[in-house]
Design an enzyme around this catalytic site. Structure first.
Site, PDB file in Angstrom:
ATOM      1  N   SER A 261       0.765  -1.215   0.163  1.00  0.00           N
ATOM      2  CA  SER A 261       0.075  -0.018  -0.024  1.00  0.00           C
ATOM      3  C   SER A 261       0.871   1.131   0.027  1.00  0.00           C
ATOM      4  CB  SER A 261      -1.022  -0.064   1.167  1.00  0.00           C
ATOM      5  OG  SER A 261      -2.038   0.429   0.861  1.00  0.00           O
ATOM      6  N   HIS A 402      -7.590  -5.469   0.045  1.00  0.00           N
ATOM      7  CA  HIS A 402      -6.161  -4.898   0.438  1.00  0.00           C
ATOM      8  C   HIS A 402      -5.674  -5.606   1.679  1.00  0.00           C
ATOM      9  CE1 HIS A 402      -4.253  -1.332  -0.002  1.00  0.00           C
ATOM     10  NE2 HIS A 402      -4.248  -1.049   1.234  1.00  0.00           N
TER      11      HIS A 402
END
Ligand code: GCU
Length: 420
Positions: A261, A402
């Site tokens: 990320s 995610h």
């Protein structure tokens, strides 16, 4: 007088405030992706074509400077001192199969001392081995079940994920991130792992770039191309690399840098800035990482600058809602890593990070790999879920959203086996 007033506005950042509606709605419709043309990595700004690796060096420099100026900001040269303090060494980790070490790196400059705690695992072998280096989100104690690994004192963002209601790390987070850092598997595959808490390099909040690594350079005057936090985290990875070059257990020619990320954005920029990183891995890095900005799918440039004004150079704000005017796009960030291998991973439900835009970036970076006689991304259409593809560029989109998961690690280990 008017010019003076305008430069005052630019200097203060008021000029580049995102012109965004409060109720930003991300686009998740492929049909709504605007048509765009990507800047050609093999075409100099003056229109000349790159025809071989030698010219690529010059074109690479041109692209690199554009990323520095327009996106991440320019990091300073390191002219300070690095000191390594041993906190603990346990050669009997995992029933004697591995060593676990704690090192406190002191970055000393200008009378300041920035401590960075490294948590290191490696298999007990006689040879120097390859290793993964990655920043972690919540502190080294989240990678350990026992109290030998201390809780960090640096400021923590989004700490509710670790069961805390404030921005201080605590015992509630201990061991919680081991599933995301499967060190036993990494060790059994013959690799070392080095991790540190990213907030020790630069706390993840907007303080006008006073603290963390920025604080080591008090003489630096800030401008619209000064380094943001992503560049600070990336720069810090190079300082860890400086230290790893002095360690006998690791082969410094075989260090893979990895990040998830925002830290995937940092890993890519670290790989672009520092050629000592032999392999680079971006896990769900999205906007400002591997995803193409021009697609404006999920998170956009305007949105990221609005939510995280401290991550990038102030100049990046010029492209809020104006992605088509960027002189570069993120496929060229991957191209800066060529001919070294790079892996990009997406999660199919992580639409905010634009999985398809991450894949297309790999395809568009491939001509630079081909210039070196290497296969970049082996396929031109996005592979099916959980079907990794590995050339000198690797890519997978896995099931789920995610996160840095065991599935991702398995592919990274295979990719590292392939290239190391
Ligand atoms: C936010 C941000 C992303 C970032 C992510 C993360 O979602 O918008 O750009 O990648 O946080 O770091 O987890």
């Amino acid at each position: 007088m008017r010019n003076f007033f305008i430069s005052l506005l630019i200097g203060s950042g008021i000029f580049f405030q995102p012109i965004l509606a409060q109720d930003f709605e991300p686009n998740y419709e492929e049909a709504q992706v605007p048509s765009y043309t990507l800047p050609d990595p093999l075409l100099f700004t003056n229109g000349e074509k790159v025809t071989g690796p030698k010219q690529w060096n010059n074109r690479r420099q041109e692209i690199f400077e554009l990323f520095e100026k327009e996106v991440y900001g320019k990091s300073p040269e390191w002219d300070g001192e690095l000191e390594a303090e041993v906190l603990f060494v346990n050669p009997d980790f995992m029933d004697g199969k591995a060593t676990r070490k704690g090192i406190r790196l002191h970055l000393k400059r200008n009378g300041q001392d920035l401590p960075l705690d490294l948590l290191i695992f490696y298999p007990n072998t006689r040879q120097a081995i390859p290793a993964f280096l990655g920043l972690n989100f919540y502190g080294n104690h989240t990678l350990a079940t026992d109290s030998e690994v201390a809780v960090p004192t640096a400021w923590i963002r989004n700490n509710e994920a670790m069961g805390s209601s404030d921005n201080k790390a605590s015992e509630t987070g201990r061991g919680k991130r081991i599933p995301n850092w499967p060190y036993e598997e990494i060790i059994s595959r013959g690799y070392g792992l080095v991790s540190l808490y990213y907030g020790e390099l630069d706390p993840d909040f907007d303080d006008g770039f006073q603290n963390g690594v920025h604080g080591l350079f008090p003489e630096e005057s800030r401008n619209a191309a000064s380094w943001g936090s992503v560049a600070g985290w990336a720069w810090g990875l190079s300082r860890v690399m400086d230290f790893l070059e002095t360690e006998s257990w690791v082969n410094p020619q075989k260090v893979a840098v990895l990040g998830h990320s925002r830290l995937g954005k940092a890993a890519l920029w670290a790989g672009a800035m520092d050629k000592r990183f032999a392999l680079v891995i971006s896990n769900n890095s999205g906007c400002g990482g591997a995803a193409l900005s021009r697609r404006q799918y999920g998170e956009t440039v305007g949105r990221i600058n609005q939510s995280f004004p401290h991550w990038f150079a102030e100049n990046f704000n010029q492209y809020n809602e104006r992605e088509m005017e960027l002189p570069i796009d993120q496929h060229q960030l991957l191209a800066l890593i060529a001919p070294r291998p790079v892996y990009v991973a997406s999660g199919v439900e992580d639409r905010w990070a634009d999985p398809k835009g991450e894949f297309l970036s790999c395809v568009a970076a491939s001509p630079v790999y081909r210039l070196f006689g290497l296969e970049g991304m082996p396929v031109a259409t996005q592979p099916a879920v959980n079907h990794p593809e590995m050339g000198h560029i690797g890519y997978h989109v896995r099931s789920g959203g995610h996160g840095l998961l065991e599935y991702d690690w398995m592919q990274y280990l295979d990719f590292a086996d392939l290239h190391f």
